[in-house]
Design an enzyme around this catalytic site. Structure first.
Site, PDB file in Angstrom:
ATOM      1  N   SER A 264      42.329  46.120  41.298  1.00 18.70           N
ATOM      2  CA  SER A 264      42.887  47.141  40.398  1.00 18.70           C
ATOM      3  C   SER A 264      42.692  48.547  40.953  1.00 18.70           C
ATOM      4  CB  SER A 264      42.219  47.054  39.025  1.00 18.70           C
ATOM      5  OG  SER A 264      42.469  45.795  38.446  1.00 18.70           O
TER       6      SER A 264
HETATM    7  N1  SAM Z   1      39.113  42.523  38.408  1.00 19.40           N
HETATM    8  C1  SAM Z   1      39.805  42.639  39.669  1.00 19.40           C
HETATM    9  C2  SAM Z   1      39.320  43.816  40.448  1.00 19.40           C
HETATM   10  O1  SAM Z   1      38.162  43.925  40.654  1.00 19.40           O
HETATM   11  O2  SAM Z   1      40.091  44.632  40.890  1.00 19.40           O
HETATM   12  C3  SAM Z   1      41.284  42.680  39.513  1.00 19.40           C
HETATM   13  C4  SAM Z   1      41.867  41.387  39.205  1.00 19.40           C
HETATM   14  S1  SAM Z   1      43.582  41.163  39.325  1.00 19.40           S
HETATM   15  C5  SAM Z   1      44.354  42.629  38.779  1.00 19.40           C
HETATM   16  C6  SAM Z   1      43.780  40.026  37.956  1.00 19.40           C
HETATM   17  C7  SAM Z   1      43.191  38.663  38.197  1.00 19.40           C
HETATM   18  O3  SAM Z   1      43.336  37.905  37.003  1.00 19.40           O
HETATM   19  C8  SAM Z   1      43.865  37.851  39.305  1.00 19.40           C
HETATM   20  O4  SAM Z   1      42.924  37.512  40.282  1.00 19.40           O
HETATM   21  C9  SAM Z   1      44.396  36.613  38.569  1.00 19.40           C
HETATM   22  O5  SAM Z   1      44.342  35.429  39.332  1.00 19.40           O
HETATM   23  C10 SAM Z   1      43.460  36.557  37.372  1.00 19.40           C
HETATM   24  N2  SAM Z   1      43.924  35.788  36.211  1.00 19.40           N
HETATM   25  C11 SAM Z   1      45.173  35.689  35.672  1.00 19.40           C
HETATM   26  N3  SAM Z   1      45.162  34.889  34.589  1.00 19.40           N
HETATM   27  C12 SAM Z   1      43.867  34.465  34.422  1.00 19.40           C
HETATM   28  C13 SAM Z   1      43.197  33.621  33.485  1.00 19.40           C
HETATM   29  N4  SAM Z   1      43.824  33.024  32.474  1.00 19.40           N
HETATM   30  N5  SAM Z   1      41.866  33.419  33.640  1.00 19.40           N
HETATM   31  C14 SAM Z   1      41.188  33.991  34.660  1.00 19.40           C
HETATM   32  N6  SAM Z   1      41.768  34.795  35.579  1.00 19.40           N
HETATM   33  C15 SAM Z   1      43.080  35.043  35.467  1.00 19.40           C
END
Ligand code: SAM
Length: 227
Positions: A66
């Protein structure tokens, strides 16, 4: 030539001043944590030179780390002061879990993609975080055996606030989540649990996140969006 570590430290300070403080965020613990965590360690090596641009970056598997301003905004919105039990949905590369772990006492973080969950777990361990617990699974169902949580942060956008996450919020706790509205527009929402049955909702900002996929999110065939 300036050593890389010093260069990164200066860029990080610059980022915090120009892109976070200058835009009005003022939580002391959040600013201190953003100043401490080395974002360059959480992005792919070939993208390290961009680690201190205030933008999302690809981390593999079609996912992103992010934007730093958004990480700080969500933590400030969650009212983290220190000592909380935090649940994060969407571990990604582990960066925002590391920032949260600098403030909170325990961080539970769930990632649906096994490769990312494993990688983040190793990286966070190597960085010395013993208060971060990583689980591979569907975060829309929460982490019932570790609930209740003082704060829940969702880093992917779903169609609504998952009921399981509302239930796992402590009374007085705060849930911050991007929710998709009409025409695909996403708004960052804060839900505060006032009592057992009373929840207050506020809209904070327009945002762009990857989709939240799961039982209380979107189906698995959603096209990938942006950050
Ligand atoms: N928190 C991260 C960072 O440090 O920048 C950013 C994560 S990214 C924007 C969003 C993440 O959410 C992705 O890795 C995606 O695979 C995960 N995701 C999507 N749906 C999800 C779910 N139902 N449970 C867990 N993770 C999920």
């Amino acid at each position: 030539m300036m050593p890389a570590l010093v260069r990164y430290d200066r860029s990080r300070e610059d980022l915090v001043q120009r892109s976070i403080e200058a835009r009005g965020l003022c939580s002391r613990p959040v600013l201190a944590a953003m100043r401490k965590v080395r974002r360059e360690l959480y992005v792919p090596e070939e993208l390290r030179e961009f680690a201190y641009e205030d933008s999302p970056l690809p981390i593999g598997e079609g996912q992103t780390i992010s934007q730093p301003y958004i990480v700080a905004l969500m933590l400030e919105a969650a009212r983290l002061e220190g000592g909380e039990r935090v649940l994060e949905i969407g571990t990604g590369c582990g960066y925002s879990a590391a920032v949260a772990a600098e403030i909170a006492s325990e961080v539970y973080t769930i990632e649906r993609l096994p490769v990312l969950a494993r990688r983040a777990e190793h990286l966070l361990w190597r960085q010395g975080y013993r208060n971060v617990h990583v689980r591979h699974g569907d975060g829309t169902l929460g982490w019932p055996d570790a609930a209740p949580f003082d704060a829940i942060l969702v880093t992917a956008a779903g169609p609504r606030v998952p009921q399981a996450l509302r239930n796992q919020l402590a009374v007085g706790g705060t849930l911050v989540i991007p929710v998709s509205g009409p025409a695909g527009r996403q708004r960052l929402k804060r839900v505060t649990r006032r009592t057992e049955t009373d929840y207050v909702e506020e809209l904070l900002a327009d945002v762009v996140f990857v989709p939240l996929i799961g039982a209380e999110g979107w189906r698995d065939d959603m096209p990938a969006r942006s950050a």
